[in-house]
Enzyme design. Structure first.
Site, PDB file in Angstrom:
ATOM      1  NE  ARG A   1      48.939  34.927  42.902  1.00  0.00           N
ATOM      2  CZ  ARG A   1      48.920  34.460  41.676  1.00  0.00           C
ATOM      3  NH1 ARG A   1      49.536  33.316  41.400  1.00  0.00           N
ATOM      4  NH2 ARG A   1      48.297  35.103  40.705  1.00  0.00           N
TER       5      ARG A   1
ATOM      6  CD  GLU B   1      47.091  39.383  46.370  1.00  0.00           C
ATOM      7  OE1 GLU B   1      46.002  39.090  45.834  1.00  0.00           O
ATOM      8  OE2 GLU B   1      48.104  38.659  46.263  1.00  0.00           O
TER       9      GLU B   1
ATOM     10  CG  ASP C   1      44.927  34.853  45.992  1.00  0.00           C
ATOM     11  OD1 ASP C   1      44.453  35.798  45.349  1.00  0.00           O
ATOM     12  OD2 ASP C   1      46.143  34.547  45.976  1.00  0.00           O
TER      13      ASP C   1
ATOM     14  CE  LYS D   1      41.513  33.568  42.699  1.00  0.00           C
ATOM     15  NZ  LYS D   1      42.100  34.392  41.610  1.00  0.00           N
TER      16      LYS D   1
ATOM     17  CG  ASP E   1      54.917  38.089  41.419  1.00  0.00           C
ATOM     18  OD1 ASP E   1      53.864  38.215  42.073  1.00  0.00           O
ATOM     19  OD2 ASP E   1      54.951  37.671  40.232  1.00  0.00           O
TER      20      ASP E   1
END
Length: 251
Positions: free
Chosen positions: A13, A39, A41, A118, A233
């Protein structure tokens, strides 16, 4: 002598640990940290716009409330997606897929762009076709990897856009993922790092990119096993640790 490829550092993210997740700020921070991949979504807004958001609801990461699918893009754009992380990020907006792609193109990014559909909790009817149409119109200079927990989304999108790479996300459903890999429906597996460590003797010679790899111990585990990638992260920390463990070009 055979030289192993270094493990790719893929920013989960964006640089989620240091910036508001799934925002242009987070993706830029990941690029600045030297991440090999991004990465993120994708979901549908009420007016079927491709928006970048992890949760099906906006409550956790914005000052709004409700489902993504119940709000138009204009309504989503009015939300503050930064203040929850820190007051200095107030006013940060939810990005569209196209805004993220244009950022990567401007930065001359040539790494891995891993886009998760998602669709495992809410199946957005038509989202696979919308993604195929978008990337047909918008060529990209980087590796495009689609992933999902929902097998049917992978199968559907792969039939519409076979030129991309595909990967199966899973927490515990290793058998289904392996079956999809044997059937050549996916080329990569994206398991929970906890599953990987519990199945340490099952380390296939495929594109294994575990998530979410945040502790130094887990990062070192992936790097010493020379997994294809790790999803984290904290991309800056992982890049630094990779240099220590794998060096610049390990033989």
């Amino acid at each position: 002598m055979f030289k192993r490829q270094p493990t790719q550092i893929i920013a989960h993210r964006g640089s989620k640990g240091t910036r508001p997740e799934n925002t242009l700020l987070a993706f830029q921070a990941a690029l600045d940290a030297g991440a090999d991949g991004i990465e993120t979504d994708v979901q549908f807004s009420k007016d079927q716009q491709l928006v970048i958001m992890h949760d099906e609801r906006v409550d956790r990461t914005t000052n709004g409330t409700g489902l993504v699918q119940d709000q138009t893009l204009a309504e989503l754009k009015r939300l503050d997606a930064g203040s929850h992380f820190g007051s200095e990020f107030a006013g940060t907006k939810i990005p569209t897929l196209d805004e993220v792609i244009q950022l990567l193109i401007r930065d001359e990014f040539t790494g891995v762009f891993n886009l998760e559909l998602k669709t495992n909790k809410i199946h957005y009817d038509g989202i696979e076709q919308a993604l195929a149409d978008y990337f047909t119109r918008q060529p990209v200079p980087f590796r495009l990897v689609f992933s999902s927990f929902r097998a049917q989304s992978i199968i559907t999108l792969r039939s519409l856009y076979p030129q991309a790479e595909y990967a199966k996300l899973f927490k515990t459903a290793g058998r289904q993922a392996r079956r999809m890999q044997r059937q050549h429906l996916v080329g990569g597996l994206h398991p929970d790092i906890r599953w990987v460590k519990a199945h340490r003797f099952w380390l296939p010679h495929v594109q294994l990119r575990p998530w979410t790899v945040n502790s130094p111990a887990d990062m070192a585990y992936c790097l010493r096993h020379h997994f294809a990638g790790l999803i984290t992260d904290y991309p800056a920390r992982a890049v630094a640790l990779r240099t220590k463990i794998q060096g610049g070009n390990e033989a």
